[in-house]
Design an enzyme around this catalytic site. Structure first.
Site, PDB file in Angstrom:
ATOM      1  N   CYS A 157       0.866  -1.178   0.000  1.00  0.00           N
ATOM      2  CA  CYS A 157       0.000   0.000   0.000  1.00  0.00           C
ATOM      3  C   CYS A 157       0.901   1.227   0.000  1.00  0.00           C
ATOM      4  O   CYS A 157       1.570   1.506   0.999  1.00  0.00           O
ATOM      5  CB  CYS A 157      -0.915  -0.002   1.222  1.00  0.00           C
ATOM      6  N   CYS A 186      -5.244   5.911  -3.699  1.00  0.00           N
ATOM      7  CA  CYS A 186      -4.563   4.612  -3.640  1.00  0.00           C
ATOM      8  C   CYS A 186      -3.157   4.830  -4.172  1.00  0.00           C
ATOM      9  O   CYS A 186      -2.985   5.169  -5.346  1.00  0.00           O
ATOM     10  CB  CYS A 186      -5.308   3.578  -4.481  1.00  0.00           C
TER      11      CYS A 186
END
Length: 293
Positions: A87, A229
């Protein structure tokens, strides 16, 4: 049990300092913690630990390739409780937290993940203003997975499959306007080819590259639509450059949560953007135990 809450361009996380990796992060407790009504609310959970402790605790059977036992380790869980390899926004917030919490004194160090080591740089970090930071993460070399398509908001988009430590399908639509992108129902379930992406995929829809920038929205696997994201912005940058016939370059990626800068080279990629720590506190032990089931 201590926690912190932070976000990177409004991609938000609960951070759990657990240096000995003793917490049982079951899918049930992670999903409850991320629930915005019955928990703290977040797009994911970041366990703050070391690679050595995670290995000893059985978080993984062997160290991820390139990760040293002495490295910090970001144990990332999606909002549904599933384990994620990587991430990008999470790494930035994780690194920021380490400095702000005085767990790390350096401005350049390595954060380990399932996808491998991620070198980070904090730019001009000021201990007098610990809640904000600007962080660059080296995201590594991306791998192209071929073309594919997905249905997002009832509309089919063609995109480029890209591995950024996790799978993405980044769809550049040269006819898509900013208004059309804003109106698209990205929160609804997306339809993609499970044969191409058997473990699921993060789907980005973006405008064409104009004046050094693109606009993007994303549906993350295991989460749904998020305001940002990090790995998705890298995938979007790669796809936007490819649309222009380029393999390297630097561009801004605008997401609903803000703006990040992505640089792609022949050998690696970089993600730079802000991080903000919002709160620290203590989780009720009774609440934690009641959601372990």
């Amino acid at each position: 049990m201590q926690f912190a809450k932070g976000h990177g361009t409004q991609n938000d996380f609960v951070l759990l300092p657990d240096l000995d990796a003793r917490l049982a992060l079951t899918p049930a407790v992670v999903s409850a913690l991320c629930d915005r009504r019955r928990g703290l609310g977040a797009d994911g959970v970041l366990r703050v630990t070391t690679a050595k402790a995670a290995l000893s605790a059985g978080v993984f059977e062997r160290l991820p390739e390139g990760v040293g036992a002495g490295d910090w380790y970001m144990d990332y869980r999606n909002a549904d409780g599933s384990i994620a390899q990587m991430c990008g926004n999470g790494v930035r917030v994780f690194a920021h937290y380490l400095r702000a919490a005085d767990l790390e004194s350096r401005d350049e160090f390595v954060v380990g993940s399932l996808a491998g080591p991620r070198p980070v740089v904090l730019h001009g970090f000021d201990l007098a203003h610990r809640s904000r930071a600007e962080v660059t993460v080296e995201m590594g070399k991306v791998n192209l997975l071929g073309s594919g398509s997905a249905v997002v908001g009832g509309r089919r988009f063609t995109g480029l499959g890209i591995d950024v430590g996790n799978p993405h399908l980044a769809c550049v639509d040269t006819t898509l306007t900013e208004a059309e992108l804003a109106a698209l129902d990205v929160a609804a379930p997306v339809d993609f080819d499970p044969a191409q992406f058997p473990d699921g995929v993060n789907v980005e829809v973006l405008t064409a590259l104009r004046d050094g920038a693109v606009s993007m929205r994303v549906h993350e696997r295991g989460v749904g639509e998020t305001r940002s994201c990090g790995t998705g912005t890298v995938a979007a940058a790669v796809a936007a450059l490819a649309q222009e016939g380029a393999a390297v370059g630097t561009l801004d990626v605008r997401i609903p949560g803000g703006v990040v800068t992505v640089s792609v080279t022949d050998t690696t990629s970089f993600l730079r953007g802000p991080s903000e720590l919002v709160a620290t506190g203590e989780l009720a032990g009774e609440w934690w135990q009641s959601h372990q089931r």
